[in-house]
Design an enzyme around this catalytic site. Structure first.
Site, short mmCIF file in Angstrom:
data_model
loop_
_atom_site.label_atom_id
_atom_site.label_comp_id
_atom_site.label_asym_id
_atom_site.label_seq_id
_atom_site.Cartn_x
_atom_site.Cartn_y
_atom_site.Cartn_z
N GLU B 88 0.71 -1.23 0.03
CA GLU B 88 0.04 -0.01 0.09
C GLU B 88 0.85 1.26 0.01
O GLU B 88 0.64 2.28 -0.57
CB GLU B 88 -0.83 -0.02 1.15
CG GLU B 88 -2.28 -1.02 1.22
CD GLU B 88 -1.77 -2.42 1.40
OE1 GLU B 88 -0.63 -2.52 2.07
OE2 GLU B 88 -2.33 -3.36 1.05
N HIS B 158 -11.91 -5.73 8.36
CA HIS B 158 -12.58 -5.63 6.98
C HIS B 158 -13.98 -4.85 7.24
O HIS B 158 -14.89 -4.76 6.47
CB HIS B 158 -13.09 -6.95 6.42
CG HIS B 158 -12.14 -7.65 5.96
ND1 HIS B 158 -11.50 -8.52 6.94
CD2 HIS B 158 -11.32 -8.10 4.69
CE1 HIS B 158 -10.28 -9.11 6.14
NE2 HIS B 158 -10.32 -8.93 4.93
#
Lengths: 389, 353
Positions: B88, B158
């Protein structure tokens, strides 16, 4: 009495089994030498020998535990589809040899830390089926009290540090554990497991540099199942030779579907790490399921590939052939063993289903250390509803 | 339980149009699309209209894990729509560089929970680039898209809502759409905005929310909040998926004779203070709701600002119904979430203060 030696191996698993099996399970510890299927490929070190010392007890144990792991994962698959397991579930079937080979080479004082594909590693560390299924279904008896779920299994007394969701984040943690082990002169090592996807994370290299600089007993193990979720390794990494990516850190490439190769490599790595510092192991392995239960696993690889690996390299089949060729058990006995395992797993699931969910008050526990004192308000923030323990 | 019912209610009668002041785009008809299709359409239009725009991130090539990028690689080629390795920090840094050369970099972070390795790049590099170079350079073409929010069973990693962290950084914009039609217009505005933007998409609504979305290229302005339901007794402010829950609470409150005004903030940074202020001056009460934990959540900023501006007009303390101060739990999600009943409870308490 001879059988009891087998049952002491891993708690909770072997007990019912050994009672039922009436043919002598060979608890013979006379050495058998097994050749690994492939030679090791080494980077900046001399590879270990292909001849692995084993015994009939170990061979049968490998078969039993791997079959148990396989059965457990398949059962988890069905439970997920029945919506008894919610959230995310990443299955390890196909990769059992890594978990079992590693355990065979180390003690419970050596630490293991891994990412989210942790059910079988937990079992190998001495976890029980009941704890596994309870945690998967979010029940109180789970190893993380039902608060972690599939991705967060931990076992402190066996130095199993989990169970992590963020990819790559567990590796610096593992190196920190290794530092503590060295500092405390524990003569133990840490195995930090990660996948081929995580191998491209920056923090891995940061941790590796530090470990090499300070000669930490850290062993970085890349469980290369060739797909980071759906991305093939050649599309994500310029150099898919993960064992070489340590550059100045030695590495070893191992056939991860051969439990004995894994065992030999881990033993070699442990000796290396205690003496000289970090080393990278690349386990060439394969997962039959998709990345997780939400992934069919067939959109980025062909069914032929999957069945090809299953036919040629399946770790359990390999051990089965060895067991049969060394005449340690007959086909029928192995089939009976598998039936026993199936029953054991079903019993554990039934027991876990009966287990209650965690108490609602558990929502607030363990956010901070007990007694730190935080308040939780009702919806309108006017009334103190509870003090967080 | 309530959360489950609340969730299933999202499928039916989504935030109904017709309440309150609406913009012209909302009265147009179009194709019935869900959220990921609307975002997909926006991306197609963005790439089509500007040849120097790129879409990249983990797994975007085949369409992405939520199918938002379907068809882009086939249509625009692998040179413009490509997968990145799993890093990322690298992805966002790379995007900043690309944007600094005058391109539009549309970065996808697979889940907002994974955005933290890139936090340094966003906060220290992207947000401050124009400022520290005296306007010589900028990365305005950067848009970071990430699915955020609870999904019923997402667990710790999540389901997070990290918008508050980014709202604390001058130099970037933070935008959160509530529905497919809004998402398409807002995303196009974000991509074309000459500032770096973080665009959080409510993942719960990717399939659940279905709405008529005009097929042409249209943009919805940033930093303009919208009153989606008019009322007189209390102002409710929210964004993203939470608005559906809040609207249900409003409908229930109406049965008890409480008239609620519901505002969709849309852009959190910089946020439209004037609209909220005007509404609170009318109603005299404010309730803010978001999924992120309450302490330090963006609701605190709204509360403090409104207090400064409307102190004498307030009839009751500002109420915040938010997630609890715990990590996002797994089995305890229904307790953690700011549900319709919690909001309704607070509406009544505030009105009867």
């Amino acid at each position: 009495m001879a059988l009891s030696r087998l049952s002491s191996r891993s708690n909770g698993i072997a007990r019912p089994f050994s009672a039922a099996f009436n043919r002598f399970i060979s608890t013979d510890t006379t050495p058998i030498t097994i050749e690994t299927s492939l030679p090791f490929t080494a980077h900046l070190c001399d590879p270990p020998s292909r001849s692995v010392e084993s015994s009939s007890q170990e061979l049968l144990d490998f078969f039993r535990t791997m079959a148990l792991m396989r059965r457990m994962e398949i059962a988890a698959d069905s439970l997920y589809k029945a919506k008894l397991i919610r959230g995310f579930c990443h299955l390890y079937d196909g990769q059992e040899a890594v978990a079992i080979g590693m355990e065979a080479a180390i003690t419970k004082k050596d630490a293991i830390i891994t990412a989210y594909r942790d059910h079988c590693i937990f079992l190998g560390r001495g976890g029980s089926l009941h704890e596994v299924f309870s945690e998967l279904m979010g029940r109180q008896a789970g190893c993380s009290k039902g608060k972690g779920g599939s991705m967060h299994f931990y076992k402190k007394d066996s130095s199993f540090y989990g169970g992590h969701g963020i990819v790559g984040a567990q590796v610096p943690l593992g190196c920190g554990v290794a530092f503590a082990q060295k500092y405390n002169k524990e003569e133990a090592v840490t195995f930090a497991l990660y996948g081929d996807g995580a191998a491209n994370q920056g923090q891995l290299f940061e941790a590796l540099n530090i470990s090499a600089l300070w000669d930490l007993p850290a062993i970085l193990v890349c469980e290369n199942n060739h797909y980071g979720m759906g991305t093939a390794e050649w599309r994500a990494a310029k150099s898919p030779s993960y064992y070489k990516r340590g550059d100045y850190v030695p590495g070893l490439k191992v056939d991860g579907m051969d439990a004995f190769a894994v065992k030999q490599a881990c033993k070699f790595a442990k000796d290396h790490a205690l003496e000289k510092g970090p080393i990278i192991l690349e386990m060439d392995t394969y997962r039959y399921h998709g990345h997780s239960m939400s992934d069919p696993g067939s959109t980025y690889r062909t069914r032929d590939e999957i069945s090809g690996v299953r036919q040629e390299r399946d770790p359990i089949e390999r051990i089965k052939k060895l067991v049969l060729s060394h005449d340690l058990a007959t086909e029928k006995e192995l089939k009976d063993m598998e039936k026993e395992i199936r029953k054991e797993v079903d019993d554990a699931i039934a027991k876990a289903k009966d287990c209650p969910m965690p108490e609602p008050s558990e929502l607030f526990t363990n956010v901070y250390v007990k007694g730190f004192g935080t308040e939780s308000f009702g919806p309108d923030r006017k009334e103190v509803k509870a003090a967080l323990p | 339980m309530a959360a489950l019912l609340g969730r299933s209610c999202r499928k039916l009668g989504f935030l109904s149009s017709g309440h309150g002041a609406r913009r012209s785009v909302s009265t147009e008809t179009g194709k019935s699309l869900n959220l990921y299709s609307a975002i997909n359409q926006a991306l197609h239009i963005a790439l089509d209209s500007d040849p120097r725009s790129f879409v990249f991130g983990e797994d975007v090539g085949f369409g992405g894990v939520f199918r938002c990028t379907t068809g882009l690689a086939e249509r625009f080629g692998k040179n413009r729509v490509f997968n990145t390795p799993l890093c990322e920090q690298g992805i966002v840094g790379f995007g900043i560089g690309l944007a600094a050369m005058g391109n539009r970099a549309i970065v996808e972070i697979q889940f907002a929970d994974y955005i933290y390795p890139a936090f340094d790049q966003i906060v220290n590099e992207a947000a401050k680039f124009r400022y520290r170079s005296g306007n010589q350079f900028n990365c305005g073409g950067l848009t970071i898209r990430a699915p955020y929010g609870a999904v019923g069973h997402g667990g710790h990693y999540h389901s997070q809502s990290p918008e508050a962290f980014f709202c604390h950084v001058p130099g970037i914009k933070v935008v959160i759409p509530r529905s497919p039609r809004e998402a398409k217009g807002l995303l196009l505005s974000c991509i074309r905005d000459p500032n770096p933007v973080v665009f959080f998409e409510p993942k719960w609504l990717y399939r659940q929310a279905v709405e008529e979305v005009p097929e042409h290229d249209y943009m919805i302005p940033l930093s303009e909040a919208e009153v989606i339901r008019e009322g007189n007794d209390i102002t409710l402010v929210g964004w993203g998926a939470q608005l559906t829950i809040m609207e249900q609470a409003c409908l229930e409150a109406e049965k008890e004779g409480i008239s609620c005004e519901l505002i969709d903030l849309k852009t959190l940074l910089p946020w439209d203070k004037e609209t909220v202020e005007a509404s609170v001056k009318k109603t005299g009460r404010l309730l803010i709701s978001h999924e992120a934990p309450i302490t330090g959540g963006f609701g605190a900023e709204i509360s403090a600002t409104i207090l400064e501006r409307c102190f004498l007009k307030l009839e009751a303390p500002v109420s915040r119904i938010c997630g609890l101060d715990t990590p996002f739990p797994l089995v305890f999600e229904p307790f953690y979430m700011p549900t319709k009943n919690k909001i309704l409870d607070a509406i009544k308490t505030t009105v009867n203060y």
